[in-house]
Design a protein around this motif. Structure first.
Motif, PDB file in Angstrom:
ATOM      1  N   CYS A 334       0.861  -1.179   0.000  1.00 31.59           N
ATOM      2  CA  CYS A 334       0.000   0.000   0.000  1.00 31.59           C
ATOM      3  C   CYS A 334       0.902   1.234   0.000  1.00 31.59           C
ATOM      4  CB  CYS A 334      -0.900  -0.025   1.226  1.00 31.59           C
ATOM      5  SG  CYS A 334      -1.950   1.421   1.400  1.00 31.59           S
ATOM      6  N   PHE A 335       1.010   1.906  -1.142  1.00 34.88           N
ATOM      7  CA  PHE A 335       1.872   3.082  -1.282  1.00 34.88           C
ATOM      8  C   PHE A 335       1.135   4.325  -0.792  1.00 34.88           C
ATOM      9  CE2 PHE A 335       3.676   0.068  -4.166  1.00 34.88           C
ATOM     10  CZ  PHE A 335       5.028   0.371  -4.257  1.00 34.88           C
ATOM     11  N   ILE A 336       1.821   5.152  -0.035  1.00 36.29           N
ATOM     12  CA  ILE A 336       1.273   6.418   0.440  1.00 36.29           C
ATOM     13  C   ILE A 336       1.722   7.514  -0.506  1.00 36.29           C
ATOM     14  CG2 ILE A 336       1.127   8.032   2.362  1.00 36.29           C
ATOM     15  CD1 ILE A 336      -0.059   5.237   2.886  1.00 36.29           C
ATOM     16  N   GLY A 337       0.779   8.274  -1.042  1.00 34.10           N
ATOM     17  CA  GLY A 337       1.107   9.309  -2.006  1.00 34.10           C
ATOM     18  C   GLY A 337       1.669  10.558  -1.358  1.00 34.10           C
ATOM     19  N   SER A 376       9.330   4.410  -7.932  1.00 34.61           N
ATOM     20  CA  SER A 376       8.710   4.772  -9.213  1.00 34.61           C
ATOM     21  C   SER A 376       7.356   5.477  -9.105  1.00 34.61           C
ATOM     22  CB  SER A 376       8.597   3.542 -10.116  1.00 34.61           C
ATOM     23  OG  SER A 376       7.831   2.521  -9.504  1.00 34.61           O
ATOM     24  N   PRO A 377       6.447   5.131  -8.176  1.00 38.61           N
ATOM     25  CA  PRO A 377       5.188   5.887  -8.134  1.00 38.61           C
ATOM     26  C   PRO A 377       5.395   7.364  -7.845  1.00 38.61           C
ATOM     27  CG  PRO A 377       4.951   3.799  -6.964  1.00 38.61           C
ATOM     28  CD  PRO A 377       6.402   3.968  -7.259  1.00 38.61           C
ATOM     29  N   LEU A 384       8.826  13.087  -6.278  1.00 41.65           N
ATOM     30  CA  LEU A 384      10.224  12.819  -5.960  1.00 41.65           C
ATOM     31  C   LEU A 384      11.082  13.230  -7.143  1.00 41.65           C
ATOM     32  CD1 LEU A 384      12.339  11.520  -4.032  1.00 41.65           C
ATOM     33  CD2 LEU A 384      11.868   9.337  -5.187  1.00 41.65           C
ATOM     34  N   SER A 385      12.102  14.018  -6.885  1.00 45.92           N
ATOM     35  CA  SER A 385      13.005  14.469  -7.936  1.00 45.92           C
ATOM     36  C   SER A 385      14.100  13.437  -8.167  1.00 45.92           C
ATOM     37  CB  SER A 385      13.647  15.798  -7.532  1.00 45.92           C
ATOM     38  OG  SER A 385      14.784  16.076  -8.329  1.00 45.92           O
ATOM     39  N   PRO A 386      14.355  13.043  -9.421  1.00 44.17           N
ATOM     40  CA  PRO A 386      15.464  12.124  -9.685  1.00 44.17           C
ATOM     41  C   PRO A 386      16.810  12.727  -9.296  1.00 44.17           C
ATOM     42  CG  PRO A 386      14.563  12.990 -11.741  1.00 44.17           C
ATOM     43  CD  PRO A 386      13.626  13.399 -10.652  1.00 44.17           C
ATOM     44  N   LEU A 508      -1.421   1.140 -13.211  1.00 44.35           N
ATOM     45  CA  LEU A 508      -0.155   1.400 -12.541  1.00 44.35           C
ATOM     46  C   LEU A 508      -0.148   2.696 -11.744  1.00 44.35           C
ATOM     47  CD1 LEU A 508       2.491   0.390 -15.239  1.00 44.35           C
ATOM     48  CD2 LEU A 508       2.071  -0.765 -13.052  1.00 44.35           C
ATOM     49  N   LEU A 509       0.306   2.617 -10.510  1.00 41.99           N
ATOM     50  CA  LEU A 509       0.561   3.817  -9.729  1.00 41.99           C
ATOM     51  C   LEU A 509       1.671   4.642 -10.365  1.00 41.99           C
ATOM     52  CD1 LEU A 509       0.584   2.489  -6.046  1.00 41.99           C
ATOM     53  CD2 LEU A 509      -1.302   3.600  -7.240  1.00 41.99           C
TER      54      LEU A 509
END
Length: 606
Positions: A334-337, A376-377, A384-386, A508-509
């Protein structure tokens, strides 16, 4: 991000696709109509305090983290990052302090500047935000909830955005607003098309410039053109900051979503190498990733006039208001945005759990939260900055260890860059059946029943079915799993690869058009792959990456009672296999299947 072409907006958002006629088919579990999705475009935020919800409280339920294993428990959920809300907030504040400019930044501008947030839902390393601050007296952050995001995919009529990614977006917006509030700003939420909203907002606030990060695919580029034209029709009142230069607000587009800046490449996008290795070696030897932008503080003030005219700050929509049912997260990850969760995950993976040192050895796993970074999401949403990831890798290498694993995280970020730049070189061809290579001699099937068996995890091959069930349940699938299910759909089933690509677009998230369609054209043999017929052998993949059947048993509980070496190929104990494999015989032991030797040399098998 704007989705791929909707049928409703076809004349506006044309990918210049081929004219083959395809009948759209229903997506049973997640379909919704465009009109239903945005019948509440004018809804009122029920409670003013709802704009301050923390990322973790937006969910219908906030599951407690558990350790993922092969247990059949339906409540087995692992939250990513596995940190408490107060831990995330505390660490985010620390990172923001670290990235506050230590030198006095001069603010020489006047008037109001708008920051149009798109796929850059972050405060840290956001050039548009920094440039808007420096060129103005007041900054207005803006996000447009575009109804086209919730339309249907062009070819097959799937929802462009499924419920899981919609929930993730909601959390990203909530967190962005929260972080902006802490820094003296707020986030204006408007519902509608950017080209309709932004000119009216610029007029209401007398804004002289709209800053945004540039995109690369044709739908997004079309919106940029429409917004720019709309701004040209806005006449600013006399006495404003633009009196001496222009009477219209301008759209200022910046490059900010890749590790390497477009202007720093050693070649033009038109002459971009068609092989990734050539691209990687060129940029590694001739380019250097730029540093993250430092934050001025405070970022305020907000504009003093104009807000009443547009009706307040607006409300972040709920799932129900977007046309989705409220559902509990059942199992898996479960990913948190949001940016705060993204920074927390980087801290957790690199520093708290010290997993970066073994990333290359574990990255091809499929079960659990920690075999890979799971960045990746957040990269896809721009939370998130690469460049921040790059700086953290470099810091880790100085403070702990530099090895193949630390390099490999950057290697994967360069892949992401490559697909972004390829989308500029090849344009709409990445969405076409023949791909960038314009392949015309492949006969693809569009058999609906066959596709639905793949989509729903009913192929009779546990490794395929488990991956597809994970995708539907969580919005995520491992990189290894994506390659396997792609190969099975296009090589063994012979199904039109665009059906798979569009279903991934729904689910896909971490969906973004460049990476998604770049990878699918690559896997289907119509993209930039030096090995034109790449085939993933299910027996070999199962033996290598799930030898004890733990992954398939987790997602297919009916296999748990079988011996571990039988779980991936259970024979009559599982549903009938929908098609025979192109290579290999799953009735035999791992790695010893029959191979059609006459074709073996023509196919690269993994």
């Amino acid at each position: 991000m704007l989705p791929r072409v909707t049928n409703i907006q076809h004349q506006i958002f044309s990918r210049e696709i081929s004219t083959s006629s395809l009948l759209p088919f229903s997506c049973k579990s997640m379909h919704m109509s465009l009109s239903h999705s945005f019948k509440h475009l004018g809804f009122i935020c029920p409670k003013p305090t709802s704009i301050l919800i923390s990322p973790n409280t937006i969910r219908l339920s906030n599951p407690s983290p558990t350790t993922m294993n092969s247990s059949s428990s339906s409540s087995s959920i692992h939250q990513i990052p596995d940190l408490k809300s107060h831990e995330i907030d505390s660490f985010t504040a620390e990172i923001f302090r670290r990235y506050v400019s230590t030198t006095e930044v001069k603010r020489s501008g006047s008037g109001v500047a708008i920051v149009w947030f798109r796929n850059d839902l972050r405060v840290l390393d956001n050039e548009a935000l920094c440039r808007a601050w420096a060129s103005s007296e007041a900054v207005l952050p803006l996000y447009c909830v575009d109804p086209r995001l919730f339309g249907t995919t062009h070819y097959f009529g799937f929802p462009k955005t499924g419920a899981l990614r919609a929930q993730f977006l909601i959390e990203c917006l909530s967190d962005l607003r929260k972080n902006l509030l802490k820094l003296g700003l707020n986030l204006l939420i408007q519902h509608g098309k950017p080209e309709d909203i932004i000119p009216s907002i610029a007029k209401a606030f007398g804004a002289h410039t709209v800053y945004a990060h540039k995109e690369t695919c044709s739908e997004e580029l079309a919106v940029e053109r429409f917004v720019s034209k709309g701004l040209q029709r806005v006449v600013l009142p006399p006495g404003g900051p633009n009196d001496r230069s222009s009477t219209n607000p301008k759209l200022q587009l910046l490059w900010g979503n890749t590790l390497y800046h477009l202007d720093d490449l050693p070649f033009s996008t038109g002459s971009l190498p068609d092989v990734y290795t050539q691209f990687r070696k060129a940029v590694e030897s001739k380019c250097r990733a730029r540093s993250c932008y430092k934050l001025p503080t405070p970022l305020g003030p907000l504009p003093s006039i104009g807000l009443d005219e547009i009706g307040g700050w607006g409300c972040i929509p709920s799932l129900g208001q977007l046309g989705f049912p409220e559902e509990k997260h059942g199992r898996g990850m479960c990913f948190i945005g949001g940016e705060s969760a993204a920074l927390g995950r980087v801290h957790e993976y690199f520093w708290k759990k010290d997993l970066l040192r073994v990333y290359k050895e574990t990255r091809n796993g499929m079960l659990g939260p920690d075999y890979s970074t799971k960045f990746s999401p957040w990269l896809a949403s721009g939370s998130l900055s690469p460049r921040y990831v790059n700086e953290e890798v470099k810091r880790y290498e100085k403070e702990r260890i530099a090895n193949d694993s630390t390099y490999w995280v950057l290697f994967e970020l360069i892949w992401r860059d490559y697909f972004r730049f390829l989308s500029m070189k090849y344009g709409n061809s990445i969405f076409h059946l023949g791909g960038p290579r314009k392949i015309k001699d492949v006969k693809w099937s569009q058999d609906q029943a066959m596709f639905e068996a793949w989509r729903d995890g009913r192929t009779g091959y546990p490794l395929i079915d488990a991956n597809m069930k994970e995708l539907s349940a969580t919005g995520f699938m491992s990189n290894r799993g994506r390659q396997i299910v792609c190969s099975f759909l296009v090589r063994d089933m012979g199904i039109d690869w665009r059906m798979g690509a569009e279903w991934f677009e729904t689910c896909l998230l971490d969906y973004d058009p460049c990476s998604n369609y770049g990878n699918w054209t690559y896997g289907a043999g119509v993209g930039n792959d030096p090995r034109e017929d790449r085939y993933f052998s299910i027996p070999k993949q199962a033996q290598t990456y799930d030898p004890e059947g733990k992954y398939v048993a987790y997602w297919l509980p009916e296999l748990q009672m079988l011996p571990r070496d039988k779980r991936n190929f259970p024979g009559d104990s599982y549903i009938k296999q929908i098609v025979p494999l192109k290579f290999g015989n799953t009735n035999q032991r791992y790695g010893h299947g029959n191979v059609h030797k006459g074709k073996q040399k023509q196919v690269y098998r993994k």
